[in-house]
Design a protein around this motif. Structure first.
Motif, mmCIF file in Angstrom:
data_model
loop_
_atom_site.group_PDB
_atom_site.id
_atom_site.type_symbol
_atom_site.label_atom_id
_atom_site.label_comp_id
_atom_site.label_asym_id
_atom_site.label_seq_id
_atom_site.Cartn_x
_atom_site.Cartn_y
_atom_site.Cartn_z
ATOM 1 N N VAL A 1 32.574 -9.554 -27.715
ATOM 2 C CA VAL A 1 32.379 -10.473 -28.960
ATOM 3 C C VAL A 1 32.927 -11.666 -28.775
ATOM 4 O O VAL A 1 32.101 -12.807 -29.193
ATOM 5 C CB VAL A 1 33.129 -9.761 -30.013
ATOM 6 N N GLY A 2 34.012 -11.978 -28.309
ATOM 7 C CA GLY A 2 34.303 -13.677 -27.758
ATOM 8 C C GLY A 2 33.603 -14.130 -27.147
ATOM 9 O O GLY A 2 32.946 -15.252 -27.203
ATOM 10 N N LEU A 3 33.076 -13.534 -26.053
ATOM 11 C CA LEU A 3 31.992 -14.131 -25.203
ATOM 12 C C LEU A 3 30.596 -14.404 -26.175
ATOM 13 O O LEU A 3 30.222 -15.431 -25.694
ATOM 14 C CB LEU A 3 31.595 -13.272 -23.992
ATOM 15 N N VAL A 4 30.218 -13.518 -26.688
ATOM 16 C CA VAL A 4 28.808 -14.037 -27.397
ATOM 17 C C VAL A 4 29.166 -15.040 -28.345
ATOM 18 O O VAL A 4 28.127 -15.966 -28.631
ATOM 19 C CB VAL A 4 28.405 -12.482 -28.152
ATOM 20 N N VAL A 5 30.265 -15.072 -29.157
ATOM 21 C CA VAL A 5 30.795 -16.020 -30.159
ATOM 22 C C VAL A 5 30.520 -17.422 -29.358
ATOM 23 O O VAL A 5 29.978 -18.634 -29.755
ATOM 24 C CB VAL A 5 32.028 -15.824 -30.749
ATOM 25 N N VAL A 6 31.337 -17.792 -28.233
ATOM 26 C CA VAL A 6 31.333 -18.766 -27.197
ATOM 27 C C VAL A 6 29.912 -19.345 -26.926
ATOM 28 O O VAL A 6 29.488 -20.409 -26.977
ATOM 29 C CB VAL A 6 32.331 -18.619 -26.202
ATOM 30 N N LEU A 7 29.051 -18.365 -26.308
ATOM 31 C CA LEU A 7 27.758 -18.504 -26.155
ATOM 32 C C LEU A 7 26.925 -19.152 -27.260
ATOM 33 O O LEU A 7 26.103 -19.926 -26.958
ATOM 34 C CB LEU A 7 27.030 -17.448 -25.214
ATOM 35 N N ILE B 1 28.132 -20.817 -29.831
ATOM 36 C CA ILE B 1 28.534 -22.069 -30.052
ATOM 37 C C ILE B 1 27.949 -23.116 -29.289
ATOM 38 O O ILE B 1 27.477 -24.126 -29.563
ATOM 39 C CB ILE B 1 29.896 -22.151 -30.174
ATOM 40 N N VAL B 2 27.918 -22.894 -27.771
ATOM 41 C CA VAL B 2 27.457 -23.683 -26.770
ATOM 42 C C VAL B 2 26.024 -23.995 -26.754
ATOM 43 O O VAL B 2 25.423 -24.915 -26.789
ATOM 44 C CB VAL B 2 27.409 -23.094 -25.504
ATOM 45 N N LEU C 1 24.302 -23.697 -29.941
ATOM 46 C CA LEU C 1 24.145 -24.656 -30.990
ATOM 47 C C LEU C 1 24.400 -26.169 -30.695
ATOM 48 O O LEU C 1 23.662 -26.998 -31.158
ATOM 49 C CB LEU C 1 25.142 -24.406 -32.295
ATOM 50 N N LEU C 2 25.440 -26.198 -29.733
ATOM 51 C CA LEU C 2 25.670 -27.760 -29.335
ATOM 52 C C LEU C 2 24.624 -28.261 -28.517
ATOM 53 O O LEU C 2 24.325 -29.436 -28.472
ATOM 54 C CB LEU C 2 26.862 -27.469 -28.603
ATOM 55 N N ALA C 3 23.981 -27.546 -27.590
ATOM 56 C CA ALA C 3 23.028 -27.795 -26.484
ATOM 57 C C ALA C 3 21.644 -28.308 -27.508
ATOM 58 O O ALA C 3 21.118 -29.096 -27.206
ATOM 59 C CB ALA C 3 22.911 -26.464 -25.588
ATOM 60 N N LYS C 4 21.376 -27.394 -28.393
ATOM 61 C CA LYS C 4 20.219 -27.612 -29.402
ATOM 62 C C LYS C 4 20.304 -28.793 -29.950
ATOM 63 O O LYS C 4 19.559 -29.773 -30.208
ATOM 64 C CB LYS C 4 20.156 -26.607 -30.382
ATOM 65 N N LYS C 5 21.491 -29.277 -30.715
ATOM 66 C CA LYS C 5 21.919 -30.549 -31.345
ATOM 67 C C LYS C 5 21.701 -31.668 -30.351
ATOM 68 O O LYS C 5 21.132 -32.513 -30.707
ATOM 69 C CB LYS C 5 23.362 -30.347 -31.861
ATOM 70 N N GLN C 6 22.289 -31.504 -29.029
ATOM 71 C CA GLN C 6 22.263 -32.547 -28.124
ATOM 72 C C GLN C 6 20.943 -32.896 -27.944
ATOM 73 O O GLN C 6 20.246 -34.066 -27.522
ATOM 74 C CB GLN C 6 23.004 -32.255 -26.994
ATOM 75 N N LEU C 7 19.834 -31.902 -27.421
ATOM 76 C CA LEU C 7 18.310 -31.866 -27.195
ATOM 77 C C LEU C 7 17.896 -32.576 -28.201
ATOM 78 O O LEU C 7 16.818 -33.409 -28.021
ATOM 79 C CB LEU C 7 17.810 -30.711 -26.538
ATOM 80 N N ALA C 8 18.018 -32.089 -29.478
ATOM 81 C CA ALA C 8 17.387 -32.774 -30.854
ATOM 82 C C ALA C 8 17.717 -34.387 -30.735
ATOM 83 O O ALA C 8 16.972 -34.945 -31.311
ATOM 84 C CB ALA C 8 17.711 -32.155 -31.900
#
Length: 83
Positions: A8-14, A16-17, A19-26
């Motif tokens: 579950v922790g791994l899925v949460v971290v993925l 978050i990463v 979402l951050l990548a999507k924001k950066q690309l936008a």
């Protein structure tokens, strides 16, 4: 149970990463404003025109001129407090 929490922790971290990548690309796809020249500086053209290569060369020339101008300024020396 421990493995479940790890998964579950791994899925949460993925998530978050992702979402951050999507924001950066936008943000990288946002339109870039035109270069602003320093006040008083004579620029050959106020708005970028021509091909991408010409714009790139113009930007490189502007940066080179700014760096050369900054290199010509005297560096402030700290006052020596030892007497």
């Amino acid at each position: 149970m421990r493995a479940l929490f790890g998964l579950v922790g791994l899925v949460v971290v993925l998530a978050i990463v992702g979402l951050l990548a999507k924001k950066q690309l936008a943000a990288t796809r946002a339109p870039v404003p035109a270069l602003q020249t320093a006040t008083g500086a004579a620029a050959p053209a106020s708005a970028p025109t021509g091909t991408v290569r010409e714009q790139s060369q113009q930007m490189q020339q502007q940066v080179k001129q700014q760096v050369e101008g900054l290199m010509q300024q005297a560096r402030p020396m700290p006052e020596d407090e030892k007497k």
